[in-house]
Design an enzyme around this catalytic site. Sequence first.
Site, PDB file in Angstrom:
ATOM      1  N   HIS A  47      -5.276 -29.565  11.213  1.00 25.88           N
ATOM      2  CA  HIS A  47      -5.091 -29.186  12.624  1.00 25.88           C
ATOM      3  C   HIS A  47      -4.231 -27.933  12.776  1.00 25.88           C
ATOM      4  CE1 HIS A  47      -6.868 -32.830  14.567  1.00 25.88           C
ATOM      5  NE2 HIS A  47      -6.739 -33.253  13.319  1.00 25.88           N
ATOM      6  N   ASP A  69      -0.515 -20.867  16.005  1.00 28.73           N
ATOM      7  CA  ASP A  69      -0.919 -22.234  16.358  1.00 28.73           C
ATOM      8  C   ASP A  69      -2.328 -22.497  15.838  1.00 28.73           C
ATOM      9  OD1 ASP A  69      -0.669 -24.724  17.553  1.00 28.73           O
ATOM     10  OD2 ASP A  69       0.061 -23.895  19.445  1.00 28.73           O
TER      11      ASP A  69
HETATM   12  O1  F6P Z   1      -1.286 -30.383  13.670  1.00 30.00           O
HETATM   13  C1  F6P Z   1      -0.249 -30.436  14.462  1.00 30.00           C
HETATM   14  C2  F6P Z   1       0.121 -31.786  15.006  1.00 30.00           C
HETATM   15  O2  F6P Z   1      -0.354 -32.857  14.283  1.00 30.00           O
HETATM   16  C3  F6P Z   1      -0.343 -31.825  16.431  1.00 30.00           C
HETATM   17  O3  F6P Z   1      -1.465 -32.506  16.606  1.00 30.00           O
HETATM   18  C4  F6P Z   1       0.822 -32.361  17.171  1.00 30.00           C
HETATM   19  O4  F6P Z   1       1.088 -31.512  18.221  1.00 30.00           O
HETATM   20  C5  F6P Z   1       1.967 -32.337  16.218  1.00 30.00           C
HETATM   21  O5  F6P Z   1       1.511 -31.870  15.003  1.00 30.00           O
HETATM   22  C6  F6P Z   1       2.580 -33.685  16.154  1.00 30.00           C
HETATM   23  O6  F6P Z   1       3.717 -33.670  15.449  1.00 30.00           O
HETATM   24  P1  F6P Z   1       4.561 -34.975  15.304  1.00 30.00           P
HETATM   25  O7  F6P Z   1       3.640 -36.075  14.953  1.00 30.00           O
HETATM   26  O8  F6P Z   1       5.519 -34.618  14.218  1.00 30.00           O
HETATM   27  O9  F6P Z   1       5.223 -35.199  16.618  1.00 30.00           O
END
Ligand code: F6P
Length: 486
Positions: A157, A364
């Site tokens: 992602h 991003d």
């Molecule tokens: O890939 C990035 C991501 O998984 C997003 O989907 C999300 O915004 C973020 O990281 C979530 O991070 P965490 O689970 O550490 O809050």
Amino acid sequence: MNLVVVSNRVARGKTNEPMTGGLAAALLPVVEKSGAIWVGSSGRVRDGTQKEPFAEVEALGAGALAMLDLPAAHYGGYYEGFANSALWPALHSRTDLIRSSQQDYLSYREVNAFMARALKRFTKPDTVFWIQDYHFLALGAEMRDLGVTQPVGFFLHTPWPARAVVAGVPHHRELVEAMLAYDLIGFQTQDDCENFLGYLRSDLDLRIENGVVTSRYGTSRMAVFPIGIDPEKFARQAAKAISHPDVSRLRRSLNGEKLAIGVDRLDYSKGLVNRIEAFDRMWTLQPAMQRTVSLLQIATPSRGAIEAYGNLQSEIAKLVSDVNGRHGEVDWTPIRYLNKGFSQTVLAGLYRTAQVGVVTPLHDGMNLVAKEYVAAQNPADPGVLVLSKFAGAANELDTALLVNPHDIDGMARTIALALSMPLLERRMRWEAMMTKLRGHTIQQWFADFVDVLQQTHTASATVGPPIPEPPTLWPLRSVNSGARYH
Ligand code: F6P
């Protein structure tokens, strides 16, 4: 086919809780409909004394949600350590922020191995596994070591940066080699995919033909699958949410001034400091714009135990207070700054209320806020999206006002331009973006990935067994024996 989706963070169905992030919120509606089993972290940890990984299983739409308690001894090293203090900064080209120990790496590998063992119980002959994101780069290799022969795909992602940046990650070589255990590796953009292929060529000396590489695990395909949203559903939600009490209160509080909105996790990749500086610059250079527009910046706290995040929170709080102190009036607050999360319903209504959406990350993977802001607009009077050219979404949303978030003056001018854009131009830009969103929905993204994964696995199975090579992975188990969590 039995689909098993795996991600670190999962979302529960039928709640209107604040959502913490792109991946879990985006996957929820499609996983619910698909009948898949979604496996992830419960957010709790356990010590290693129990025989089986503990999973709390509940119904989720047509399928199920299985939440695992991860091993207590390794959780910190895995999540705050290697995943978010080595991989995350590197994947967002911030190698200066990498802080990681050998023990963090061990813990990351232990949690990947733990997840692989936990997945055994969900494995049937026709199971297809789809692993999500940078928390589980090595999970496929662990599964193959346990004898899993079913299709296993992976989607990243985040961005995948240039090879010189990846080289800043401790053990980058072992990790990328381990990734080749996946049948299919999906990226958000062509640049990410090309960077990955470049690494395979230059650092692993591998040959790639038509996006397929052969390693000791067999063949692995690399491809681009930009993640989407459900634009029609989001539009309906936004139209309805306009009468939500929080949204009505916001509208009443505006006193005729326009509103710009930013919604982000409080993360250094999101470019929050630069964005606030751009608003500051705009109000300084064009004092007539004071009182005519305010910025509602929602910055949801995230990964608070990591020093870089704590520092960022203090830096932004200071900056906001400085800007408000200099430009504010007794009856006007330039920046409304909120450190909390909101439900998707409320966010949809807030997006629709704002004349400008500012999505200006330094880097991003995709950024679904950009897509949601567009989908939430009133077609008769749409707002303007100001979007960083370094967000994956800029590849599709190319009729947004694209900005370089490092150019503060340029951003200040573009925000001012967005605020004065005539209706006809707003409509033309918005319609072009909606057409793109309708053409690449989250439902299509989900179905396309699973289709290509199945085809790729079938094709590689007909090629014959891979040539066995001695394992090149770092000898984790011998160093860390006795720390297994069965
Ligand atoms: O890939 C990035 C991501 O998984 C997003 O989907 C999300 O915004 C973020 O990281 C979530 O991070 P965490 O689970 O550490 O809050």
